[in-house]
Design a protein around this motif. Structure first.
Motif, mmCIF file in Angstrom:
data_model
loop_
_atom_site.group_PDB
_atom_site.id
_atom_site.type_symbol
_atom_site.label_atom_id
_atom_site.label_comp_id
_atom_site.label_asym_id
_atom_site.label_seq_id
_atom_site.Cartn_x
_atom_site.Cartn_y
_atom_site.Cartn_z
ATOM 1 N N LYS A 122 0.860 -1.189 0.000
ATOM 2 C CA LYS A 122 0.000 0.000 0.000
ATOM 3 C C LYS A 122 0.889 1.230 0.000
ATOM 4 N N ASN A 123 1.165 1.725 -1.192
ATOM 5 C CA ASN A 123 2.072 2.860 -1.346
ATOM 6 C C ASN A 123 1.720 3.558 -2.654
ATOM 7 N N ASP A 124 0.934 4.647 -2.544
ATOM 8 C CA ASP A 124 0.454 5.353 -3.739
ATOM 9 C C ASP A 124 1.596 5.808 -4.633
ATOM 10 N N GLY A 125 2.675 6.292 -4.006
ATOM 11 C CA GLY A 125 3.822 6.789 -4.782
ATOM 12 C C GLY A 125 4.405 5.713 -5.685
ATOM 13 N N LEU A 126 4.313 4.477 -5.245
ATOM 14 C CA LEU A 126 4.852 3.355 -6.034
ATOM 15 C C LEU A 126 3.760 2.656 -6.841
ATOM 16 N N GLY A 127 2.498 3.118 -6.711
ATOM 17 C CA GLY A 127 1.399 2.509 -7.474
ATOM 18 C C GLY A 127 0.949 1.169 -6.912
ATOM 19 N N ASP A 128 1.063 0.983 -5.590
ATOM 20 C CA ASP A 128 0.582 -0.244 -4.916
ATOM 21 C C ASP A 128 1.041 -1.523 -5.634
ATOM 22 N N PRO A 129 2.369 -1.762 -5.714
ATOM 23 C CA PRO A 129 2.816 -2.932 -6.484
ATOM 24 C C PRO A 129 2.508 -4.274 -5.816
ATOM 25 N N LEU A 130 2.301 -5.286 -6.660
ATOM 26 C CA LEU A 130 2.160 -6.673 -6.201
ATOM 27 C C LEU A 130 3.491 -7.108 -5.603
ATOM 28 N N LEU A 131 3.439 -7.768 -4.428
ATOM 29 C CA LEU A 131 4.667 -8.205 -3.752
ATOM 30 C C LEU A 131 4.889 -9.701 -3.940
ATOM 31 N N THR A 132 6.121 -10.079 -4.184
ATOM 32 C CA THR A 132 6.470 -11.499 -4.076
ATOM 33 C C THR A 132 6.650 -11.798 -2.580
ATOM 34 N N PRO A 133 6.592 -13.084 -2.173
ATOM 35 C CA PRO A 133 6.851 -13.405 -0.754
ATOM 36 C C PRO A 133 8.219 -12.887 -0.308
ATOM 37 N N GLU A 134 9.205 -12.949 -1.209
ATOM 38 C CA GLU A 134 10.551 -12.486 -0.862
ATOM 39 C C GLU A 134 10.571 -10.984 -0.610
ATOM 40 N N ARG A 135 9.866 -10.222 -1.465
ATOM 41 C CA ARG A 135 9.828 -8.761 -1.273
ATOM 42 C C ARG A 135 9.042 -8.399 -0.017
ATOM 43 N N LEU A 136 8.028 -9.172 0.262
ATOM 44 C CA LEU A 136 7.225 -8.943 1.476
ATOM 45 C C LEU A 136 8.123 -9.114 2.703
ATOM 46 N N ARG A 137 8.956 -10.172 2.677
ATOM 47 C CA ARG A 137 9.901 -10.408 3.784
ATOM 48 C C ARG A 137 10.934 -9.290 3.851
ATOM 49 N N LEU A 138 11.456 -8.938 2.677
ATOM 50 C CA LEU A 138 12.503 -7.908 2.599
ATOM 51 C C LEU A 138 12.021 -6.587 3.182
ATOM 52 N N LEU A 139 10.800 -6.194 2.840
ATOM 53 C CA LEU A 139 10.274 -4.888 3.275
ATOM 54 C C LEU A 139 9.832 -4.914 4.734
ATOM 55 N N ASN A 140 9.684 -6.139 5.303
ATOM 56 C CA ASN A 140 9.357 -6.270 6.718
ATOM 57 C C ASN A 140 8.053 -5.528 7.082
ATOM 58 N N LEU A 141 7.060 -5.642 6.200
ATOM 59 C CA LEU A 141 5.795 -4.932 6.424
ATOM 60 C C LEU A 141 4.917 -5.666 7.431
ATOM 61 N N ALA A 142 5.247 -6.917 7.689
ATOM 62 C CA ALA A 142 4.574 -7.740 8.695
ATOM 63 C C ALA A 142 5.537 -8.882 9.010
ATOM 64 N N THR A 143 5.447 -9.444 10.210
ATOM 65 C CA THR A 143 6.314 -10.580 10.537
ATOM 66 C C THR A 143 5.834 -11.813 9.742
ATOM 67 N N PRO A 144 6.678 -12.823 9.578
ATOM 68 C CA PRO A 144 6.225 -14.030 8.866
ATOM 69 C C PRO A 144 4.976 -14.638 9.509
ATOM 70 N N GLU A 145 4.893 -14.584 10.844
ATOM 71 C CA GLU A 145 3.697 -15.113 11.535
ATOM 72 C C GLU A 145 2.473 -14.278 11.156
ATOM 73 N N GLU A 146 2.647 -12.957 11.112
ATOM 74 C CA GLU A 146 1.514 -12.093 10.758
ATOM 75 C C GLU A 146 1.086 -12.313 9.310
ATOM 76 N N VAL A 147 2.051 -12.539 8.423
ATOM 77 C CA VAL A 147 1.707 -12.790 7.021
ATOM 78 C C VAL A 147 0.834 -14.037 6.924
ATOM 79 N N GLN A 148 1.196 -15.047 7.691
ATOM 80 C CA GLN A 148 0.390 -16.285 7.722
ATOM 81 C C GLN A 148 -1.020 -15.987 8.244
ATOM 82 N N ILE A 149 -1.094 -15.206 9.324
ATOM 83 C CA ILE A 149 -2.397 -14.858 9.929
ATOM 84 C C ILE A 149 -3.235 -14.044 8.940
ATOM 85 N N LEU A 150 -2.595 -13.097 8.241
ATOM 86 C CA LEU A 150 -3.316 -12.243 7.281
ATOM 87 C C LEU A 150 -3.900 -13.083 6.148
ATOM 88 N N GLY A 151 -3.099 -13.994 5.621
ATOM 89 C CA GLY A 151 -3.562 -14.849 4.520
ATOM 90 C C GLY A 151 -4.714 -15.742 4.980
#
Ligand code: TMP
Length: 239
Positions: A122-151
């Motif tokens: 969620k980043n308007d400046g970047l146009g809300d790009p689709l994240l790979t799991p690796e980029r999601l981890r890299l950006l640390n936008l949620a912990t791996p446990e939280e990513v599991q909970i969110l999904g």
């Protein structure tokens, strides 16, 4: 004195209330698409989306899905719990549409089983790009446990909403969710669930334009936007 705005998005304004931990969300009639390159108004949208969202959040709470809804003090106003929001948009797709068709060539309406769950930044400046799991981890936008909970939460919401809309004679094609953390670190569903954030098709209508009941009518200038939102509102309130 004017009330300080906590956050203004494209479709909503969040302001604090006298009660700590509670925010007031004003739903606007403003509509944008394609990262605000297209702008307009949908008459009565604020009240319709607020009422649809309020109803769906209460339904989901009854199904055991924790969410930020507290009350709807006016047609276009929702009182919600203040949360620390994840900079993520969680999209669930039951059928191919929108960016999935555009970016993969899959045919419109193709059934996806199991449903596809995707994370966008969620980043308007970047146009809300689709994240790979690796980029999601890299950006640390949620912990791996939280990513599991969110999904998992998004999949559960999908099962409940798909059934709910089916009983309204509406196909839930796809939708976007946003979540936050509360003070105890619990993951809570937030934002809105409305024809702005879902793709909804009339189940008994094969015509590819007439069946559309969501913001695609605005995005692609299909006309009759207000009456489509109104139909969704009436069917949701009937449940
Ligand atoms: P997409 O096909 O454009 O990726 O959209 C997937 C779903 O997410 C669709 O139901 C519309 C919703 N959505 C939003 O709520 N906000 C957005 O900014 C975008 C791009 C999509």
């Amino acid at each position: 004195m004017a009330t300080a705005i906590t956050y203004e998005g494209k479709a909503k304004i969040l302001t604090p209330t006298e009660q700590p931990g509670i925010l007031r969300v004003l739903f606007k009639d403003d509509a944008t698409a394609f990262n605000a390159q297209k702008r307009g108004q949908i008459q009565g949208k604020g009240a319709m989306n607020c009422t649809i969202s309020s109803h769906l959040f209460q339904f989901l709470a009854e199904q055991g899905i924790a969410n930020h809804f507290l009350a709807q003090p006016a047609a276009n106003v929702m009182a919600v719990r203040a949360l620390q929001m994840f900079a993520l948009e969680v999209v669930v797709r039951n059928r191919a549409a929108g960016s999935l068709c555009r970016e993969t060539g899959l045919p419109l309406g193709l059934e996806l089983m199991p449903p596809l769950v995707e994370f966008y930044y969620k980043n308007d400046g970047l146009g809300d790009p689709l994240l790979t799991p690796e980029r999601l981890r890299l950006l640390n936008l949620a912990t791996p446990e939280e990513v599991q909970i969110l999904g998992d939460a998004a999949r559960q919401v999908n099962e409940h909403l798909r059934q709910f809309f089916a009983e309204c004679g509406i196909l839930l094609i796809d939708f976007k969710l946003e979540f936050g953390r509360d003070d105890h670190g619990a993951v809570i569903l937030a934002d809105e669930i409305s024809p702005d954030t879902c793709r909804l098709w009339l189940a008994d209508e094969a015509d590819p334009v007439r069946r559309v009941l969501d913001k695609d009518r605005f995005r692609h200038d299909l006309g009759a936007v207000e009456s489509a939102y109104q139909l969704v509102l009436e069917r949701v309130l009937r449940q």
